[in-house]
Design a protein around this motif. Structure first.
Motif, PDB file in Angstrom:
ATOM      1  N   LEU A  14       0.815  -1.217   0.000  1.00 31.14           N
ATOM      2  CA  LEU A  14       0.000   0.000   0.000  1.00 31.14           C
ATOM      3  C   LEU A  14       0.848   1.266   0.000  1.00 31.14           C
ATOM      4  O   LEU A  14       0.470   2.271  -0.605  1.00 31.14           O
ATOM      5  N   GLU A  15       1.999   1.233   0.660  1.00 31.91           N
ATOM      6  CA  GLU A  15       2.869   2.412   0.646  1.00 31.91           C
ATOM      7  C   GLU A  15       3.285   2.737  -0.773  1.00 31.91           C
ATOM      8  O   GLU A  15       3.429   3.905  -1.129  1.00 31.91           O
ATOM      9  N   GLN A  16       3.463   1.718  -1.607  1.00 35.10           N
ATOM     10  CA  GLN A  16       3.845   1.968  -2.988  1.00 35.10           C
ATOM     11  C   GLN A  16       2.705   2.593  -3.778  1.00 35.10           C
ATOM     12  O   GLN A  16       2.936   3.396  -4.670  1.00 35.10           O
ATOM     13  N   THR A  17       1.453   2.256  -3.450  1.00 33.91           N
ATOM     14  CA  THR A  17       0.341   2.880  -4.172  1.00 33.91           C
ATOM     15  C   THR A  17       0.191   4.336  -3.746  1.00 33.91           C
ATOM     16  O   THR A  17      -0.299   5.149  -4.509  1.00 33.91           O
ATOM     17  N   ARG A  18       0.640   4.657  -2.546  1.00 34.45           N
ATOM     18  CA  ARG A  18       0.475   6.011  -2.031  1.00 34.45           C
ATOM     19  C   ARG A  18       1.647   6.919  -2.394  1.00 34.45           C
ATOM     20  O   ARG A  18       1.505   8.130  -2.394  1.00 34.45           O
ATOM     21  N   ASN A  19       2.811   6.343  -2.678  1.00 31.05           N
ATOM     22  CA  ASN A  19       4.000   7.147  -2.907  1.00 31.05           C
ATOM     23  C   ASN A  19       3.822   8.198  -3.985  1.00 31.05           C
ATOM     24  O   ASN A  19       4.314   9.302  -3.869  1.00 31.05           O
ATOM     25  N   MET A  20       3.164   7.851  -5.048  1.00 31.68           N
ATOM     26  CA  MET A  20       3.051   8.769  -6.163  1.00 31.68           C
ATOM     27  C   MET A  20       1.598   8.937  -6.583  1.00 31.68           C
ATOM     28  O   MET A  20       1.298   9.051  -7.751  1.00 31.68           O
ATOM     29  N   LYS A  21       0.701   8.964  -5.636  1.00 38.18           N
ATOM     30  CA  LYS A  21      -0.704   8.928  -6.008  1.00 38.18           C
ATOM     31  C   LYS A  21      -1.149  10.163  -6.779  1.00 38.18           C
ATOM     32  O   LYS A  21      -2.165  10.130  -7.441  1.00 38.18           O
ATOM     33  N   ASN A  22      -0.393  11.239  -6.746  1.00 41.51           N
ATOM     34  CA  ASN A  22      -0.760  12.410  -7.525  1.00 41.51           C
ATOM     35  C   ASN A  22      -0.353  12.274  -8.986  1.00 41.51           C
ATOM     36  O   ASN A  22      -0.689  13.104  -9.805  1.00 41.51           O
ATOM     37  N   ASP A  23       0.391  11.222  -9.294  1.00 41.99           N
ATOM     38  CA  ASP A  23       0.822  10.944 -10.660  1.00 41.99           C
ATOM     39  C   ASP A  23      -0.113   9.951 -11.316  1.00 41.99           C
ATOM     40  O   ASP A  23       0.210   8.783 -11.475  1.00 41.99           O
ATOM     41  N   GLN A  24      -1.282  10.374 -11.667  1.00 43.85           N
ATOM     42  CA  GLN A  24      -2.272   9.504 -12.304  1.00 43.85           C
ATOM     43  C   GLN A  24      -2.597   8.288 -11.456  1.00 43.85           C
ATOM     44  O   GLN A  24      -2.672   8.363 -10.254  1.00 43.85           O
ATOM     45  N   ILE A  25      -2.747   7.151 -12.112  1.00 44.01           N
ATOM     46  CA  ILE A  25      -3.165   5.927 -11.434  1.00 44.01           C
ATOM     47  C   ILE A  25      -1.940   5.139 -10.981  1.00 44.01           C
ATOM     48  O   ILE A  25      -0.898   5.205 -11.609  1.00 44.01           O
ATOM     49  N   GLN A  26      -2.057   4.415  -9.891  1.00 46.04           N
ATOM     50  CA  GLN A  26      -0.950   3.606  -9.382  1.00 46.04           C
ATOM     51  C   GLN A  26      -1.294   2.136  -9.483  1.00 46.04           C
ATOM     52  O   GLN A  26      -2.374   1.719  -9.050  1.00 46.04           O
ATOM     53  N   ILE A  27      -0.372   1.360 -10.035  1.00 45.74           N
ATOM     54  CA  ILE A  27      -0.547  -0.089 -10.094  1.00 45.74           C
ATOM     55  C   ILE A  27       0.661  -0.729  -9.432  1.00 45.74           C
ATOM     56  O   ILE A  27       1.799  -0.428  -9.783  1.00 45.74           O
ATOM     57  N   VAL A  28       0.409  -1.574  -8.465  1.00 50.22           N
ATOM     58  CA  VAL A  28       1.471  -2.341  -7.814  1.00 50.22           C
ATOM     59  C   VAL A  28       1.136  -3.807  -8.037  1.00 50.22           C
ATOM     60  O   VAL A  28       0.007  -4.232  -7.821  1.00 50.22           O
ATOM     61  N   LYS A  69      -9.910   4.654  -3.128  1.00 46.44           N
ATOM     62  CA  LYS A  69     -10.630   3.473  -3.617  1.00 46.44           C
ATOM     63  C   LYS A  69      -9.634   2.612  -4.382  1.00 46.44           C
ATOM     64  O   LYS A  69      -8.846   3.108  -5.183  1.00 46.44           O
ATOM     65  N   TYR A  70      -9.684   1.317  -4.120  1.00 51.99           N
ATOM     66  CA  TYR A  70      -8.757   0.377  -4.738  1.00 51.99           C
ATOM     67  C   TYR A  70      -9.514  -0.699  -5.495  1.00 51.99           C
ATOM     68  O   TYR A  70     -10.663  -1.005  -5.188  1.00 51.99           O
ATOM     69  N   HIS A  71      -8.814  -1.288  -6.460  1.00 53.24           N
ATOM     70  CA  HIS A  71      -9.303  -2.493  -7.119  1.00 53.24           C
ATOM     71  C   HIS A  71      -8.188  -3.522  -7.015  1.00 53.24           C
ATOM     72  O   HIS A  71      -7.020  -3.199  -7.234  1.00 53.24           O
ATOM     73  N   MET A  72      -8.545  -4.746  -6.670  1.00 57.68           N
ATOM     74  CA  MET A  72      -7.559  -5.806  -6.567  1.00 57.68           C
ATOM     75  C   MET A  72      -7.982  -6.967  -7.440  1.00 57.68           C
ATOM     76  O   MET A  72      -9.158  -7.325  -7.462  1.00 57.68           O
ATOM     77  N   ALA A  73      -7.020  -7.512  -8.173  1.00 54.36           N
ATOM     78  CA  ALA A  73      -7.300  -8.673  -9.017  1.00 54.36           C
ATOM     79  C   ALA A  73      -6.216  -9.711  -8.788  1.00 54.36           C
ATOM     80  O   ALA A  73      -5.026  -9.369  -8.749  1.00 54.36           O
ATOM     81  N   ARG A  74      -6.623 -10.971  -8.637  1.00 57.65           N
ATOM     82  CA  ARG A  74      -5.657 -12.038  -8.396  1.00 57.65           C
ATOM     83  C   ARG A  74      -5.802 -13.118  -9.460  1.00 57.65           C
ATOM     84  O   ARG A  74      -6.896 -13.539  -9.786  1.00 57.65           O
ATOM     85  N   ASN A  75      -4.661 -13.553  -9.987  1.00 58.62           N
ATOM     86  CA  ASN A  75      -4.604 -14.672 -10.920  1.00 58.62           C
ATOM     87  C   ASN A  75      -3.526 -15.610 -10.392  1.00 58.62           C
ATOM     88  O   ASN A  75      -2.341 -15.296 -10.481  1.00 58.62           O
ATOM     89  N   LYS A  76      -3.947 -16.722  -9.818  1.00 59.56           N
ATOM     90  CA  LYS A  76      -3.050 -17.664  -9.137  1.00 59.56           C
ATOM     91  C   LYS A  76      -2.355 -16.919  -8.003  1.00 59.56           C
ATOM     92  O   LYS A  76      -3.020 -16.426  -7.116  1.00 59.56           O
ATOM     93  N   ASN A  77      -1.027 -16.791  -8.031  1.00 54.40           N
ATOM     94  CA  ASN A  77      -0.332 -16.088  -6.958  1.00 54.40           C
ATOM     95  C   ASN A  77       0.030 -14.653  -7.312  1.00 54.40           C
ATOM     96  O   ASN A  77       0.640 -13.963  -6.516  1.00 54.40           O
ATOM     97  N   LEU A  78      -0.302 -14.204  -8.523  1.00 53.52           N
ATOM     98  CA  LEU A  78       0.002 -12.832  -8.919  1.00 53.52           C
ATOM     99  C   LEU A  78      -1.198 -11.937  -8.656  1.00 53.52           C
ATOM    100  O   LEU A  78      -2.325 -12.256  -9.029  1.00 53.52           O
ATOM    101  N   VAL A  79      -0.920 -10.803  -8.006  1.00 50.78           N
ATOM    102  CA  VAL A  79      -1.985  -9.878  -7.624  1.00 50.78           C
ATOM    103  C   VAL A  79      -1.624  -8.477  -8.099  1.00 50.78           C
ATOM    104  O   VAL A  79      -0.474  -8.051  -8.000  1.00 50.78           O
ATOM    105  N   LYS A  80      -2.609  -7.779  -8.626  1.00 53.60           N
ATOM    106  CA  LYS A  80      -2.449  -6.363  -8.956  1.00 53.60           C
ATOM    107  C   LYS A  80      -3.376  -5.591  -8.037  1.00 53.60           C
ATOM    108  O   LYS A  80      -4.536  -5.964  -7.850  1.00 53.60           O
ATOM    109  N   ILE A  81      -2.852  -4.528  -7.469  1.00 47.61           N
ATOM    110  CA  ILE A  81      -3.694  -3.631  -6.684  1.00 47.61           C
ATOM    111  C   ILE A  81      -3.561  -2.257  -7.330  1.00 47.61           C
ATOM    112  O   ILE A  81      -2.466  -1.805  -7.652  1.00 47.61           O
ATOM    113  N   ILE A  82      -4.699  -1.651  -7.564  1.00 49.54           N
ATOM    114  CA  ILE A  82      -4.743  -0.406  -8.316  1.00 49.54           C
ATOM    115  C   ILE A  82      -5.407   0.659  -7.465  1.00 49.54           C
ATOM    116  O   ILE A  82      -6.513   0.456  -6.960  1.00 49.54           O
ATOM    117  N   LEU A  83      -4.721   1.783  -7.308  1.00 45.97           N
ATOM    118  CA  LEU A  83      -5.328   2.937  -6.644  1.00 45.97           C
ATOM    119  C   LEU A  83      -6.119   3.673  -7.714  1.00 45.97           C
ATOM    120  O   LEU A  83      -5.561   4.141  -8.702  1.00 45.97           O
TER     121      LEU A  83
END
Length: 135
Positions: A14-28, A69-83
């Motif tokens: 989550l810290e990575q999604t917040r680090n640059m949240k003013n720079d458009q969308i964040q995907i970790v 607001k976040y969206h999270m998607a998981r495929n097997k062990n890979l997860v994307k979290i989007i701010l």
């Protein structure tokens, strides 16, 4: 759910999604089961993201007390979290770069690239020394 309730792995993501949240969308992007040590010496730290961190993130995304607001998607062990911006996933999501990756494959590629660059620098230095030798 409050920030202090999060596990360390969940905070790292989550810290990575917040680090640059003013720079458009964040995907970790992260891999459940990921563990890697960053830095050296006294500044070294380990990022470990395990199943309990994923479950913790899932709960936070649903119940967080902040405006984000976040969206999270998981495929097997890979997860994307989007701010999200404006509470929705953009249509052209593939056009946005992944800001941070906590994946074994990514770490291996980074290490291989660093080794390759180090070898190239050594070869360039050797060639320079050879060129400067008097005949």
């Amino acid at each position: 759910m409050d920030w202090n309730d999060l596990t360390e792995g969940a905070k790292a993501v989550l810290e990575q999604t917040r680090n640059m949240k003013n720079d458009q969308i964040q995907i970790v992007e992260f891999e459940v089961g990921f563990s890697h040590e960053y830095g050296e010496g006294s500044g070294a730290y380990t990022v470990s993201i395990q199943e309990e961190d994923y479950e913790n993130l899932k709960k936070f995304v649903r119940e967080n007390e902040y405006e984000e607001k976040y969206h999270m998607a998981r495929n097997k062990n890979l997860v994307k979290i989007i701010l999200l911006e404006n509470d929705k996933i953009p249509d052209n999501l593939s056009e946005f770069p992944v800001f941070r990756q906590y994946k074994e494959e990514f770490v291996k590629k980074q290490e291989e690239l660093a080794e390759k660059e180090a070898l190239e620098a050594e070869e360039a230095e050797r060639a320079k020394e050879e060129a400067e030798k008097p005949e």
